[in-house]
Design an enzyme around this catalytic site. Structure first.
Site, PDB file in Angstrom:
ATOM      1  N   CYS B  30      -3.418  19.455  49.897  1.00  0.00           N
ATOM      2  CA  CYS B  30      -2.457  20.052  48.975  1.00  0.00           C
ATOM      3  C   CYS B  30      -3.193  20.808  47.869  1.00  0.00           C
ATOM      4  CB  CYS B  30      -1.607  18.970  48.348  1.00  0.00           C
ATOM      5  SG  CYS B  30      -2.621  17.756  47.501  1.00  0.00           S
ATOM      6  N   ASP B 488       3.848  44.195  74.592  1.00  0.00           N
ATOM      7  CA  ASP B 488       4.486  44.855  73.473  1.00  0.00           C
ATOM      8  C   ASP B 488       4.172  46.331  73.670  1.00  0.00           C
ATOM      9  OD1 ASP B 488       5.721  45.089  70.958  1.00  0.00           O
ATOM     10  OD2 ASP B 488       3.745  45.383  70.069  1.00  0.00           O
ATOM     11  N   ASP B 693       2.721  40.470  66.066  1.00  0.00           N
ATOM     12  CA  ASP B 693       3.290  39.702  67.161  1.00  0.00           C
ATOM     13  C   ASP B 693       2.945  38.228  67.103  1.00  0.00           C
ATOM     14  OD1 ASP B 693       4.178  42.078  68.196  1.00  0.00           O
ATOM     15  OD2 ASP B 693       2.323  42.429  69.297  1.00  0.00           O
TER      16      ASP B 693
END
Lengths: 130, 804
Positions: B30, B488, B693
């Site tokens: 964290c 793509d 992508d």
């Protein structure tokens, strides 16, 4: 056919049976060295030295889950069997130079048993995270 | 175009004496963890600047080398409770490879020397045993433990008797004792490690190949020693006091020979990686204080100006400042033709400068350099496991104890069988003993252990040579199962550099096409769409003025609207214009014609009235058509995804030879399309640029990122291509399939070898064919089995790239 077996035959059969039982007990069931707990000397870091010589000593290491564990692999041999240590769960494969100490740090996030093996999974050890 | 996503932390210029180190930190979960490490480091005396990166899991520290050492910094981090490891700067990927190579080379030399010595001792022992066996059996051959030795003796005795008559004059006991000493020498020197390692493993309640060799040869040796020291004990029980020293020595010699070959072959499996690591030049010619000086690459810093002459290797990554040259990048990208590099282009460390000289500014260095990342990626990949290995692992784990049990059972079975069929106790013991030793010796767990990892090593290395970085055994295995390839369109099938092809103005409109273009380009300066970039570039190229729009709004997948020079502008597809109540019918036929030519047509409305159509086309890459054809010939379904309308998509697909194009797909729709294919049981590979992508790449069974040569760190990708060429996708799939075949062959061979070899050694075929395997032949078979598996994996090195 069994009627023709002499005393020596039975002796051989009994000896073989005992040997087989013992071999399987020794390699699969016998109590291995008890798990060693890795206790951090500085706060959370858990550190333990693992001599590598035909196997890992200790081969079971108790650690706390969620904190980093630093394992110092001290490879005391040149046998190519132990030249790598693999922590499959962590995607780690580390080369251990002979007669040197190599540190591997992993963090077992959840409690559980994390196995580590040699490069060919013949030698085994485990981290027991609690 | 794709942008490089390798970030390089650049702390504010540290004072001249400061050194910089990047220390990987583990266990930070964290921002608070990050803060704690950061504070601790900042307070540490000698630290000039510290920046801890939670995402990267590392700390970049500039420190005063005279005040503190990197080791001390690591200790400070550990004291905060997090894991830290010096990136053995020291043991960079390059050096670790070198250390490993040295160790393997040393191992090979040692094994070779031992194999030779024991082979010579073995021949000597064989000669010495000839008269011994003859003497024991005086004319007829009794129960010879080793059928191979029996055969050799039968054929060689007459010749040997006439050639070396004195040999037969030596008393048997002298020969026995001589053999005992020679054997002991071989066992304690050449074969020593078998016994020490077997013992070490035994103490850990584990067993490996050494256990089998140690128990097998150890038993034969002990038997022989008893026969030598106390022959009368054997004679009393009606057993000839035979010795098997020669078998012990020859078994050790053969296994050592096998191990030596294996060590050398294993070394070969990492040749590709070694070649990569060797690409890194040692020095760079840096321009400092107006003077050229050669400095070690380690001391090159970001922003240093570097000179490269023709024929030299580019030392580190960077960006050309002046000069132009053709650079050979084949070693990294597999691209065989040199690439022309001009000012502003990126060069990669390790590539070779061919024709011109140039000056460039260093960018990424050390561990973050492209080459270091490739080497690291390859090392991780080569160390990874393929799921197919699990079965082998499970068997390896129980293999040795099971074989020992089988050997013991073999002994008992033979003893009882020979004894029951009228053989004496002596003959029964000898026969049983030979079969048991043969079982121990022939069993080979090594071949199973080597079957998959060696194939992964060779194949990932071969891939790297071809500019195909496969990120691990699992990726390799899944890539071999692909049934459907989703491409793509932009930047994958096409070049990803759209250009404006047509500007059509509605008949009777007062506006000229250049004026229209100028307005559209001005609006598009606010857009991040690749098509917008093409429009702006085109307008600027024509010398048109490009203004900043007063207002701008974009509609994903439809277009954009805004105000330029006080005029309301809408640029986009039919749906968008209809939303603004603009009738597009005057130009619909024109737009359809353009779309049928594979161009993306955009209607333009000014102040609520249709004015014209602008068309942009993204040319198909020269290599796409052939590559797609190859995919189809491999039995793969090829699907193209695009945000374009169906007409344009169909035209491009037709041109590229793709059967199915899914048009109008928004970025989020790519994931859905892949899920749909997967739900139909397809194993889907998604090929994209790796940045836009990423979610689709992650969702697909195999994500293939087609990079510009620098984006290898793309997380979502299982395979990264160094070259923007669909032929690499074909290579990746073919290589994966071929590797899977090799793995299966290896595993089959390793299993079959043991499944067939062990029963034959146990003498299972003896009642039927009279075939009995000699322990010596068993050791030869074992040595051969693991070598053959490695050799089979090495055949993958001959894999050839797809040619158009």
């Amino acid at each position: 056919m069994f009627a023709s077996l002499g005393g020596i035959d039975w002796l051989v059969i009994a000896g073989a049976g005992t040997t087989i039982l013992w071999v399987n007990w020794y390699f699969f069931a016998a109590e291995r060295a008890p798990a060693t707990a890795a206790i951090g000397s500085a706060g959370h870091t858990q550190e333990v030295t693992v001599p590598v010589h035909g196997g890992y000593t200790p081969s079971a290491i108790r650690v706390k889950a969620g904190a980093p564990v630093r394992l110092l692999f001290d490879r005391q041999e040149t046998s190519s069997c132990s030249e790598e240590v693999v922590f499959a769960d962590f995607g780690i494969r580390t080369y251990l130079p002979a007669h040197e100490t190599t540190a591997v740090t992993v963090t077992p996030a959840k409690p559980g048993v994390y196995e580590f093996t040699c490069g060919m999974s013949m030698l085994r050890g485990k981290l027991i995270a609690e | 175009m794709t942008t490089a996503n390798i970030t390089h932390p650049r702390p504010a210029a540290p004072p001249p004496s400061a050194e910089q180190v990047v220390i990987p930190v583990t266990g930070m979960t964290c921002a608070a963890c990050q803060g704690r490490v950061q504070r601790t480091l900042s307070k540490t005396p000698g630290v000039v600047d510290a920046s801890v990166n939670l995402m990267m899991g590392n700390a970049t520290i500039a420190y005063d080398a005279s005040a503190i050492t990197p080791d001390a910094l690591v200790e400070r981090i550990r004291a905060t409770g997090y894991g830290a490891e010096l990136p053995r700067a020291d043991r960079t990927a390059f050096e670790e490879q070198a250390a490993r190579d040295a160790a393997t080379a040393e191992e090979f030399r040692e094994l070779r020397a031992k194999a030779w010595a024991s082979a010579i001792a073995g021949v000597l022992a064989m000669l010495l045993s000839m008269p011994l066996m003859g003497a024991m059996d005086a004319g007829h051959h009794g129960p010879v433990a080793d059928p191979f030795m029996g055969w050799a003796m039968e054929h060689m005795t007459p010749g040997l008797r006439s050639a070396l008559p004195w040999l037969y004059a030596i008393p048997a006991s002298v020969l026995s004792w001589g053999l005992l000493l020679v054997t002991l020498g071989v066992m304690t020197w050449a074969g020593r490690h078998f016994y020490t390692r077997a013992w070490a493993a035994f103490r850990h309640h584990s067993a490996d190949m050494n256990t089998l060799v140690a128990v097998g040869t150890g038993a034969a040796f002990v038997y022989s020693v008893v026969a030598t020291v106390a022959p009368s004990f054997f004679v009393r029980h009606g057993v000839a006091p035979d010795v098997y020293y020669e078998a012990v020595i020859i078994i050790i010699a053969l296994i050592l020979t096998g191990n030596a070959f294996e060590a050398r072959a294993k070394r070969e499996t990492s040749t590709a990686l070694r070649a990569l690591a060797n690409l890194q030049p040692k020095t760079a010619r840096v321009l400092r204080d107006e003077a050229e000086q050669d400095v070690p690459v380690d001391s090159v810093r970001a922003d240093d100006m570097i000179l490269v002459r023709p024929g030299e290797r580019v030392p580190v990554d960077g960006e050309i400042v002046s000069g132009e040259s053709a650079v050979d990048e084949s070693m990294l990208t597999g691209e065989s033709l040199p690439v022309t590099k001009r000012t502003g282009d990126r060069v990669i460390g390790g590539t070779i400068n061919r024709t011109g000289a140039f000056r460039y500014r260093a960018t990424t260095l050390g561990e973050t350099s492209v080459l270091a990342q490739i080497v690291k990626l390859m090392r991780d990949a080569q160390g990874s496991r393929a799921p197919i290995q699990r079965l082998a692992d499970r068997i390896s784990a129980i293999f040795v104890p099971v074989v020992v049990s089988l050997a013991v059972a073999t002994f008992a079975a033979w003893f009882v069988a020979v004894h029951a069929t009228g053989g004496g106790v002596g003959e029964a013991t000898v026969r049983a003993f030979a079969a048991a030793v043969a079982v121990l010796i022939i069993a080979c767990p090594c071949a199973m252990g080597l079957a998959v990892p060696t194939a992964v090593m060779v194949s990932t290395g071969k891939g790297a040579e071809l500019g195909v970085l496969i990120k691990g055994g699992e990726a390799l295995q899944r890539a071999g199962d692909i049934t459907t390839v989703v491409l793509d369109k932009t930047g994958t099938v096409t070049e990803g550099r759209p250009t404006v092809t047509d500007v059509e103005v509605v008949q009777g409109s007062p506006m000229a096409s250049d004026a229209l273009l100028s307005l559209v380009a001005s609006l598009e300066t606010m857009s991040e769409h690749p098509l917008a970039d093409a429009l702006v570039r085109h307008a600027r190229g024509r010398g048109l003025t490009v203004e900043t729009p007063e207002a701008f709004a974009s509609y994903t997948g439809r277009g954009a609207t805004g105000v330029v020079l006080g005029r309301a502008l809408a640029v986009g597809n039919e749906a968008l214009l209809q939303d603004f109540a603009v009738d597009v019918s005057p130009l619909r036929a024109v737009a359809h014609r353009l779309a049928d030519e594979g161009k993306t047509a955009m209607y333009v409305a000014v102040d609520g009235a249709l004015v014209g159509v602008v068309a942009v086309a993204d040319p198909i890459r020269a290599t796409s058509r052939a590559a797609i054809q190859r995919m189809q010939r491999l039995g793969l379904d090829v699907v193209m995804l695009t945000g374009d309308n169906q007409r344009t998509a169909d035209a491009v697909a037709r041109d590229a030879g793709i059967g199915r194009a899914v048009a109008g797909v928004l970025p989020a729709g790519k994931v859905a399309e892949i899920e749909r294919l997967q739900a139909r049981g397809r194993v889907v590979a998604m090929v994209g640029d790796g940045i836009n992508d990423a979610p689709a790449l992650a969702k697909a069974d195999i994500g293939i990122a087609m990079g510009s040569g620098t984006d290898i760190a793309v997380e979502a990708a299982d395979i990264a291509l160094m070259r923007g060429d669909l032929a690499s996708v074909v290579d990746a799939i073919r290589l994966s399939r071929r590797t899977m075949r090799t793995m299966k062959q290896n595993l089959f061979w390793a299993f079959a070898y043991n499944v067939v070899g062990i029963p034959v050694a146990a003498g299972l075929l003896f009642p039927i064919t009279g075939l009995l395997l000699s322990p010596i032949l068993a050791s030869a078979a074992m040595a051969f089995s693991s070598v053959s598996v490695v050799m089979n994996s090495l055949r993958l090195r001959r894999f050839a790239a797809t040619t158009a």
